[in-house]
Enzyme design. Sequence first.
Site, PDB file in Angstrom:
ATOM      1  N   LEU A  32       5.965  -2.531 -13.917  1.00  0.00           N
ATOM      2  CA  LEU A  32       4.496  -2.587 -13.904  1.00  0.00           C
ATOM      3  C   LEU A  32       3.912  -1.985 -15.180  1.00  0.00           C
ATOM      4  CD1 LEU A  32       3.999  -1.623 -10.172  1.00  0.00           C
ATOM      5  CD2 LEU A  32       3.332  -3.797 -11.203  1.00  0.00           C
ATOM      6  N   GLU A  49      -5.349   0.538 -13.465  1.00  0.00           N
ATOM      7  CA  GLU A  49      -5.997   1.841 -13.650  1.00  0.00           C
ATOM      8  C   GLU A  49      -4.957   2.954 -13.510  1.00  0.00           C
ATOM      9  OE1 GLU A  49      -8.975   3.211 -14.284  1.00  0.00           O
ATOM     10  OE2 GLU A  49      -9.719   1.228 -14.867  1.00  0.00           O
ATOM     11  N   ARG A  67       7.502   2.899  17.138  1.00  0.00           N
ATOM     12  CA  ARG A  67       6.380   1.984  17.386  1.00  0.00           C
ATOM     13  C   ARG A  67       6.886   0.547  17.531  1.00  0.00           C
ATOM     14  NH1 ARG A  67       2.482   0.178  13.488  1.00  0.00           N
ATOM     15  NH2 ARG A  67       2.996   1.811  12.015  1.00  0.00           N
ATOM     16  N   ARG A  88       1.808   1.812  -5.092  1.00  0.00           N
ATOM     17  CA  ARG A  88       0.398   1.446  -4.961  1.00  0.00           C
ATOM     18  C   ARG A  88      -0.176   1.278  -6.359  1.00  0.00           C
ATOM     19  NH1 ARG A  88      -2.040   5.050  -0.667  1.00  0.00           N
ATOM     20  NH2 ARG A  88      -0.901   3.624   0.707  1.00  0.00           N
ATOM     21  N   LYS A 123      -8.200  -6.629   7.640  1.00  0.00           N
ATOM     22  CA  LYS A 123      -7.823  -6.206   8.990  1.00  0.00           C
ATOM     23  C   LYS A 123      -9.090  -5.935   9.806  1.00  0.00           C
ATOM     24  CE  LYS A 123      -3.257  -4.369   8.828  1.00  0.00           C
ATOM     25  NZ  LYS A 123      -2.412  -3.275   9.284  1.00  0.00           N
ATOM     26  N   GLU A 124      -8.939  -5.910  11.097  1.00  0.00           N
ATOM     27  CA  GLU A 124     -10.038  -5.617  12.040  1.00  0.00           C
ATOM     28  C   GLU A 124     -10.784  -4.329  11.633  1.00  0.00           C
ATOM     29  OE1 GLU A 124     -10.731  -7.578  14.612  1.00  0.00           O
ATOM     30  OE2 GLU A 124     -12.232  -6.259  15.528  1.00  0.00           O
ATOM     31  N   GLU A 150       7.628  -2.120  -1.129  1.00  0.00           N
ATOM     32  CA  GLU A 150       6.322  -2.704  -0.809  1.00  0.00           C
ATOM     33  C   GLU A 150       5.347  -2.356  -1.923  1.00  0.00           C
ATOM     34  OE1 GLU A 150       3.796  -3.125   3.145  1.00  0.00           O
ATOM     35  OE2 GLU A 150       3.225  -1.336   2.038  1.00  0.00           O
ATOM     36  N   ALA A 162      -9.568   3.102   1.854  1.00  0.00           N
ATOM     37  CA  ALA A 162      -8.302   3.192   2.607  1.00  0.00           C
ATOM     38  C   ALA A 162      -7.841   4.640   2.748  1.00  0.00           C
ATOM     39  CB  ALA A 162      -7.224   2.358   1.924  1.00  0.00           C
TER      40      ALA A 162
HETATM   41  P1  0O2 Z   1       1.638   5.160   5.767  1.00  0.00           P
HETATM   42  O1  0O2 Z   1       1.397   6.501   6.379  1.00  0.00           O
HETATM   43  O2  0O2 Z   1       0.655   4.850   4.676  1.00  0.00           O
HETATM   44  O3  0O2 Z   1       3.041   4.965   5.331  1.00  0.00           O
HETATM   45  P2  0O2 Z   1       5.395  -4.912   8.761  1.00  0.00           P
HETATM   46  O4  0O2 Z   1       6.550  -4.327   9.523  1.00  0.00           O
HETATM   47  O5  0O2 Z   1       5.591  -4.791   7.265  1.00  0.00           O
HETATM   48  O6  0O2 Z   1       5.030  -6.288   9.190  1.00  0.00           O
HETATM   49  P3  0O2 Z   1       3.406  -2.865   8.469  1.00  0.00           P
HETATM   50  O7  0O2 Z   1       4.389  -1.860   7.959  1.00  0.00           O
HETATM   51  O8  0O2 Z   1       2.291  -2.342   9.328  1.00  0.00           O
HETATM   52  O9  0O2 Z   1       4.133  -4.052   9.208  1.00  0.00           O
HETATM   53  O10 0O2 Z   1       2.874  -3.625   7.198  1.00  0.00           O
HETATM   54  P4  0O2 Z   1       1.539  -3.578   6.421  1.00  0.00           P
HETATM   55  O11 0O2 Z   1       0.453  -4.208   7.181  1.00  0.00           O
HETATM   56  O12 0O2 Z   1       1.915  -4.177   5.100  1.00  0.00           O
HETATM   57  O13 0O2 Z   1       1.185  -2.031   6.302  1.00  0.00           O
HETATM   58  C1  0O2 Z   1       1.955  -1.184   5.545  1.00  0.00           C
HETATM   59  C2  0O2 Z   1       1.140  -0.053   4.974  1.00  0.00           C
HETATM   60  O14 0O2 Z   1      -0.132  -0.548   4.509  1.00  0.00           O
HETATM   61  C3  0O2 Z   1       0.768   1.038   5.938  1.00  0.00           C
HETATM   62  O15 0O2 Z   1       1.834   1.905   6.104  1.00  0.00           O
HETATM   63  C4  0O2 Z   1      -0.425   1.675   5.209  1.00  0.00           C
HETATM   64  O16 0O2 Z   1      -0.018   2.435   4.094  1.00  0.00           O
HETATM   65  C5  0O2 Z   1      -1.145   0.437   4.710  1.00  0.00           C
HETATM   66  N1  0O2 Z   1      -2.087  -0.027   5.741  1.00  0.00           N
HETATM   67  C6  0O2 Z   1      -1.928  -1.104   6.543  1.00  0.00           C
HETATM   68  N2  0O2 Z   1      -2.999  -1.229   7.356  1.00  0.00           N
HETATM   69  C7  0O2 Z   1      -3.847  -0.219   7.075  1.00  0.00           C
HETATM   70  C8  0O2 Z   1      -5.148   0.156   7.569  1.00  0.00           C
HETATM   71  O17 0O2 Z   1      -5.730  -0.460   8.463  1.00  0.00           O
HETATM   72  N3  0O2 Z   1      -5.704   1.261   6.994  1.00  0.00           N
HETATM   73  C9  0O2 Z   1      -5.094   1.967   6.004  1.00  0.00           C
HETATM   74  N4  0O2 Z   1      -5.732   3.028   5.505  1.00  0.00           N
HETATM   75  N5  0O2 Z   1      -3.872   1.635   5.513  1.00  0.00           N
HETATM   76  C10 0O2 Z   1      -3.262   0.559   6.045  1.00  0.00           C
HETATM   77  P5  0O2 Z   1       1.910   2.840   7.392  1.00  0.00           P
HETATM   78  O18 0O2 Z   1       3.354   3.051   7.705  1.00  0.00           O
HETATM   79  O19 0O2 Z   1       1.101   2.272   8.513  1.00  0.00           O
HETATM   80  O20 0O2 Z   1       1.275   4.173   6.967  1.00  0.00           O
END
Ligand code: 0O2
Length: 214
Positions: A32, A49, A67, A88, A123-124, A150, A162
């Site tokens: 990157l 950035e 989960r 990120r 997302k919702e 990821e 976020a």
């Molecule tokens: P943390 O604490 O940040 O590590 P998958 O098995 O890949 O299909 P997953 O892992 O839910 O399902 O995939 P997704 O949707 O790509 O989400 C991965 C990460 O994106 C999350 O990791 C969060 O970091 C971020 N994320 C996803 N949805 C939300 C949201 O609604 N709000 C916020 N703030 N971040 C989100 P983790 O493990 O959930 O959390």
Amino acid sequence: MLNAVKNYDDVDSWKTVMFLYNSALKKVGTKLEILNDEFQHVHKYNPIEHIKTRVKTAESIVKKLKRYGYETSIENMVKYVNDIAGVRVICSFTSDIYRLAEMIGNQNDLKVLAIKDYIKNPKESGYKSYHMLASVPIFLSDGVVDTKVEIQIRTIAMDFWASLEHKIYYKFEGNAPDYISRDLRECAEMVSTLDEKMLSLNEAIHACLEKEGL
Ligand code: 0O2
């Protein structure tokens, strides 16, 4: 000759797995940075950035496996938890996100496994971000291991939202009062409006400068 280690079949220790994820983060981080530098060199502009990398904590990995309904094991975490290594990337404008995603996708030694476009389909909760699940080969002394990373790409405004939402989610353990969830969704709309305005303002500035030959 190298004995290829495929899909972690021969990888069974926590330390080795974490070493692989950390190496994958280094590799993607460098890719990157190079893309950003090249873009600066060619277009005199930085699409990125800043970049943050992290390896998911053991606690968070176990929580996610629970989960999903899987037992805690190294095999299951490697198979089912896709975001153990996370990068990120924060950009200024939404257009940078798609430009960067395309540039990442064009790299020969990186495989894009899945894309979740939460910008086009938020997302919702209001969450917006562009997620790429990729794998990169990690070359060890006795083989190559394709390792998942990821990559989350979002604007500064999306990241601000976020971060706050993530804190609130954890504070209330997923059960925030209705008015807080509603206010957050409202803020998510403001974030989208701000991103759109900043992008069109940036385009107007460029058009103006070009007209004046600057
Ligand atoms: P943390 O604490 O940040 O590590 P998958 O098995 O890949 O299909 P997953 O892992 O839910 O399902 O995939 P997704 O949707 O790509 O989400 C991965 C990460 O994106 C999350 O990791 C969060 O970091 C971020 N994320 C996803 N949805 C939300 C949201 O609604 N709000 C916020 N703030 N971040 C989100 P983790 O493990 O959930 O959390």
